[in-house]
Design an enzyme around this catalytic site. Sequence first.
Site, PDB file in Angstrom:
ATOM      1  N   GLU A 186       0.810  -1.236   0.000  1.00  0.00           N
ATOM      2  CA  GLU A 186       0.000   0.000   0.000  1.00  0.00           C
ATOM      3  C   GLU A 186       0.832   1.270   0.000  1.00  0.00           C
ATOM      4  O   GLU A 186       0.361   2.338  -0.355  1.00  0.00           O
ATOM      5  CB  GLU A 186      -0.968   0.000   1.191  1.00  0.00           C
ATOM      6  CG  GLU A 186      -0.336   0.108   2.573  1.00  0.00           C
ATOM      7  CD  GLU A 186       0.180  -1.242   3.079  1.00  0.00           C
ATOM      8  OE1 GLU A 186       0.910  -1.244   4.079  1.00  0.00           O
ATOM      9  OE2 GLU A 186      -0.142  -2.272   2.464  1.00  0.00           O
TER      10      GLU A 186
ATOM     11  N   ASP B 278      19.613  18.188 -30.530  1.00  0.00           N
ATOM     12  CA  ASP B 278      19.817  19.141 -31.608  1.00  0.00           C
ATOM     13  C   ASP B 278      21.251  19.662 -31.494  1.00  0.00           C
ATOM     14  O   ASP B 278      21.933  19.403 -30.494  1.00  0.00           O
ATOM     15  CB  ASP B 278      18.790  20.280 -31.462  1.00  0.00           C
ATOM     16  CG  ASP B 278      18.806  21.225 -32.644  1.00  0.00           C
ATOM     17  OD1 ASP B 278      19.249  20.818 -33.730  1.00  0.00           O
ATOM     18  OD2 ASP B 278      18.385  22.380 -32.482  1.00  0.00           O
TER      19      ASP B 278
ATOM     20  N   ASP C 126      15.907  23.259 -28.230  1.00  0.00           N
ATOM     21  CA  ASP C 126      15.512  24.576 -27.726  1.00  0.00           C
ATOM     22  C   ASP C 126      14.684  25.391 -28.711  1.00  0.00           C
ATOM     23  O   ASP C 126      14.223  26.481 -28.373  1.00  0.00           O
ATOM     24  CB  ASP C 126      16.755  25.381 -27.333  1.00  0.00           C
ATOM     25  CG  ASP C 126      17.622  25.742 -28.540  1.00  0.00           C
ATOM     26  OD1 ASP C 126      17.482  25.075 -29.598  1.00  0.00           O
ATOM     27  OD2 ASP C 126      18.420  26.695 -28.441  1.00  0.00           O
TER      28      ASP C 126
ATOM     29  N   ASP D  24      11.602  22.068 -32.353  1.00  0.00           N
ATOM     30  CA  ASP D  24      11.931  20.926 -31.508  1.00  0.00           C
ATOM     31  C   ASP D  24      10.766  20.484 -30.626  1.00  0.00           C
ATOM     32  O   ASP D  24      10.819  19.401 -30.035  1.00  0.00           O
ATOM     33  CB  ASP D  24      13.128  21.259 -30.604  1.00  0.00           C
ATOM     34  CG  ASP D  24      14.423  21.382 -31.382  1.00  0.00           C
ATOM     35  OD1 ASP D  24      14.584  20.632 -32.363  1.00  0.00           O
ATOM     36  OD2 ASP D  24      15.252  22.234 -31.031  1.00  0.00           O
TER      37      ASP D  24
ATOM     38  N   ASN E 177       4.953 -14.433   3.326  1.00  0.00           N
ATOM     39  CA  ASN E 177       3.957 -14.405   4.398  1.00  0.00           C
ATOM     40  C   ASN E 177       2.722 -15.217   4.028  1.00  0.00           C
ATOM     41  O   ASN E 177       2.142 -15.918   4.858  1.00  0.00           O
ATOM     42  CB  ASN E 177       3.548 -12.954   4.699  1.00  0.00           C
ATOM     43  CG  ASN E 177       4.626 -12.211   5.465  1.00  0.00           C
ATOM     44  OD1 ASN E 177       5.509 -12.826   6.061  1.00  0.00           O
ATOM     45  ND2 ASN E 177       4.556 -10.888   5.444  1.00  0.00           N
TER      46      ASN E 177
ATOM     47  N   ASN F 241       2.567  -4.496   8.810  1.00  0.00           N
ATOM     48  CA  ASN F 241       2.802  -3.761   7.562  1.00  0.00           C
ATOM     49  C   ASN F 241       3.161  -2.310   7.832  1.00  0.00           C
ATOM     50  O   ASN F 241       4.033  -1.729   7.175  1.00  0.00           O
ATOM     51  CB  ASN F 241       1.560  -3.821   6.675  1.00  0.00           C
ATOM     52  CG  ASN F 241       1.437  -5.144   5.949  1.00  0.00           C
ATOM     53  OD1 ASN F 241       2.336  -5.975   6.027  1.00  0.00           O
ATOM     54  ND2 ASN F 241       0.322  -5.366   5.267  1.00  0.00           N
TER      55      ASN F 241
ATOM     56  N   ASP G 189       6.638  -0.612   6.920  1.00  0.00           N
ATOM     57  CA  ASP G 189       6.659   0.515   5.989  1.00  0.00           C
ATOM     58  C   ASP G 189       7.512   1.668   6.503  1.00  0.00           C
ATOM     59  O   ASP G 189       8.007   2.482   5.720  1.00  0.00           O
ATOM     60  CB  ASP G 189       5.235   1.011   5.708  1.00  0.00           C
ATOM     61  CG  ASP G 189       4.474   0.054   4.789  1.00  0.00           C
ATOM     62  OD1 ASP G 189       5.137  -0.729   4.087  1.00  0.00           O
ATOM     63  OD2 ASP G 189       3.225   0.104   4.785  1.00  0.00           O
TER      64      ASP G 189
END
Length: 897
Positions: free
Chosen positions: A322, A364, A623, A627, A691, A716, A720
């Site tokens: 999550e 370029d 630039d 482009d 698990n 968890n 985390d």
Amino acid sequence: MKTKNKKVNNNYNNQLSKFVKLDQEQTLKKLEISNFGLSETEVETQKNKFGDNLLKEKKFNYILSFIKAFFSPFNLILIVIDTFSFYQYATDPELSDLVGALLVLTMIIISGTIYFVQEIRSFHVIKKMTFENKHMTKVIRDVDFKITNIDNANSIKLIKESEQIETSELVPGDLIYVSNGDLIPADVKVIWSNNLYLNQSSLTGESFPVQKKTINNKENYLEYENVCYMGTEVVSGSALCLVIQTGQKTFFSAINDKVTEKRSKNSFEKGVWKITMLLISFMLAVTPIVFLVFGLRPATIDQRWLSAALFAISIAVGLTPEMLPVIVTANLSRGYAKIKKENVIVKNLNAVQNMGAIDILCTDKTGTITSGEINLDHVFDIKNQKNEKIEHILYLNSYFQTGFQNPIDQAVLLSKKISMPNLEQYSKEWEVPFDFQRKILSVILSKNGEKEIFTKGAIEEVLKVCDRIFINGEIVKLKKEHIDKIMAKSNEYNNDGFRVIGIAHNELEDEDIEEDLVFYGFGTFFDEPKKTSKKIIKELAQKGISTKILTGDNEIITRAICSKVDFKIDKLYTGKEIDSMNEEQLHKAVRKGNVFVKLSPIHKSTIIRALKEQGHVVGFMGDGINDAPVLRESDVAISFDEASNIAKEAADIILMEESLLPISHAVHEGRVSLANILKYIKVTIASNFGNVLSVLVALFLTMSEPMQPLHLLTQNLLYDIVMFAFIFDKVDSKFTDKPRPLKTKNIIWFTVINGPVSSIFDISTFLVLLYGYHIVNPGIGAGVQPPSEGSLEIFNGSWFVVGLMTQTAVMQMYRTEKIPFIQSNGSWQVTVSTIFVCSMAVIVPYGFMSIDAISDGMKMGVPKWSFLPIALSFVAAYMVLAQAVKMLYIKIFKEWL
């Protein structure tokens, strides 16, 4: 690919091609006007028909950005799970359900908010950078005389009738007058011209001005000789032009529309999508198995299948990483913060990782590898000797001329390579201005009452007005052998990419000012590469990124620039050659070639698309106006602070200084971000898979659930904390040495091989608790007896200790492919968080420091004290085995993360 190219540009090309071949009267007829110079009535008619000469204003789409930020594919999975959790709490209030639902909701809000705020901030930064101003144009309208054919005689009459109006008021059919310094306000056709030259570098990449005439002999729409495009600039001469396309019908707008189109998914987005689909598949495969195993057990369970469904859902929540949106966004934000310190604007957070993924950087030439400014290289005589006299002639000519300030004069006046004469000794008499027919500019100055002429221009033209030459301090007659040597030297420099001019002088005695001059020498000019170009190409090569040059300039100049920056040309192709290729030939050409010249924007886009189709992650650096579509086609688009607004709009990353070195830094940070994202993704999926295996085995070994939903959620959450600390973790240099796209390659094998390692110790824990401590009774096949009072809570608490500690401590082994603690140490954030979470694995079930409320609130029993050293030995053994399996995995798959 020829057909494909034509399909893209035919729409705009067809519109212009209707006008380029028409004479003046036919052009008027095509625009449905009677003569040059619209009346007020005709202006109103055209305005009602075509609207104002304005481009679409770019607005920030808050709704779309909000949806993109909060409703990504993975967030949608979390939302579905969260909705079920809230529903479950509403029907059967349990604190664990509410805490879990609120936790997941918080994850969604945090990640979405970070992304949304970054999008808004980037938009407003670019808006501030955009220079807004009202532009004026000289237009001829509502004249008393009717002219249907403009020539030299009546052109002056029309020009005198011109008046200035706001550019936005122009309509098709308007006759406008343009001269030095003017911006072309719309797409126009040249009706009458007086040596009109435009700077089209922003469109085509050409370094030097191009001439515009009243007739056209070109086929490519960007090379039409009698059409001028909105946004280009007049550098010399003047012209009367007829407006044929305005506002959203112009080529400039066509590029702008391309910029605002939905961009195709880049490498990172594709990677996230694949991983999301993999996780969904994983959940869909595992959850039904858990549901069936739980439901088919022989125990007597109230509402068996409802309980099985609830347990399966809790497992699905446990399988879901999550924190993934938060971890991804936070890692990219950390990379963004690091890159920003290099004075770089990152408009798109995904670009951080894409920079680490690119294996090809297309660029370029003009304004990117080069400065985009013409520089004086050196001044010398026919013997290649430096001479102060020649330098003074050149400087005085450029200083006193009063025509348009072309790049040559600017380069001379700004150069520190030549000496400056005493300007106060000279006074100007007159000048013969430069034009692109004579290609010579002369100024006449007086010094101590004596007049002198100072001339510069194209070599051939200067030689035509010279009859003597300066050699070894003497002036001698100009002979054919001298001319041949001068032309050979000029050609030699031209082939090296230099622009060469001739320098001449004379003391005047009569009125024939540009005759019988003395040829003194040469001046050579060059579009100098940026100081960091050579270094960045080398650094990128060391990082596994190959550079390809895509330019509209010609081969000679491009080869010279490549030589200057030590860029070896493997194979060079032209735009014309690209046009003639089929798909197979094109794919082969873009692989082999690393320099492409005389390209249109369509050619550049085609090349980048072909590279992406072959699995490359491609960056583009540009630039110019031209482009912008190419920038949109690339996986990551890089531009500059001095670039055109439309190029900056299309870019993901904007370099605020001339140096290119921040690109290398951004590549490194992108790879660091990906490494720490992969640590979370791969290790968490593998750990969660382990698990699930442990839970399935536990359901067979014992009739007791090894972990309750609240315990799973708590584990968890604590885990985390460690994973969030990995945002700041160190990354092995081996990982950052080569391109790293986000791919799902080997994730399944990583999970299947590394995940079950944890299950070995989980199962060992179950067996110890079953047969060593007799906390719960054996399961299937052993007879079903209800567990003693409190035994289930103790069983849950005992596995919580082992499960959380092994899952957390082993991250020290998995964070690097080296030997941890000896060859590689984690960051202090990782170390501190690991110690904290491992401590909590003991504190929560054992209720240390008189916080029994913790274990009571968790509905978790206190494990036996004798179990603690067993748990710690399992953790140590797991770390050793995990390291051994990791080494075996690396040996087989030749990679780790």
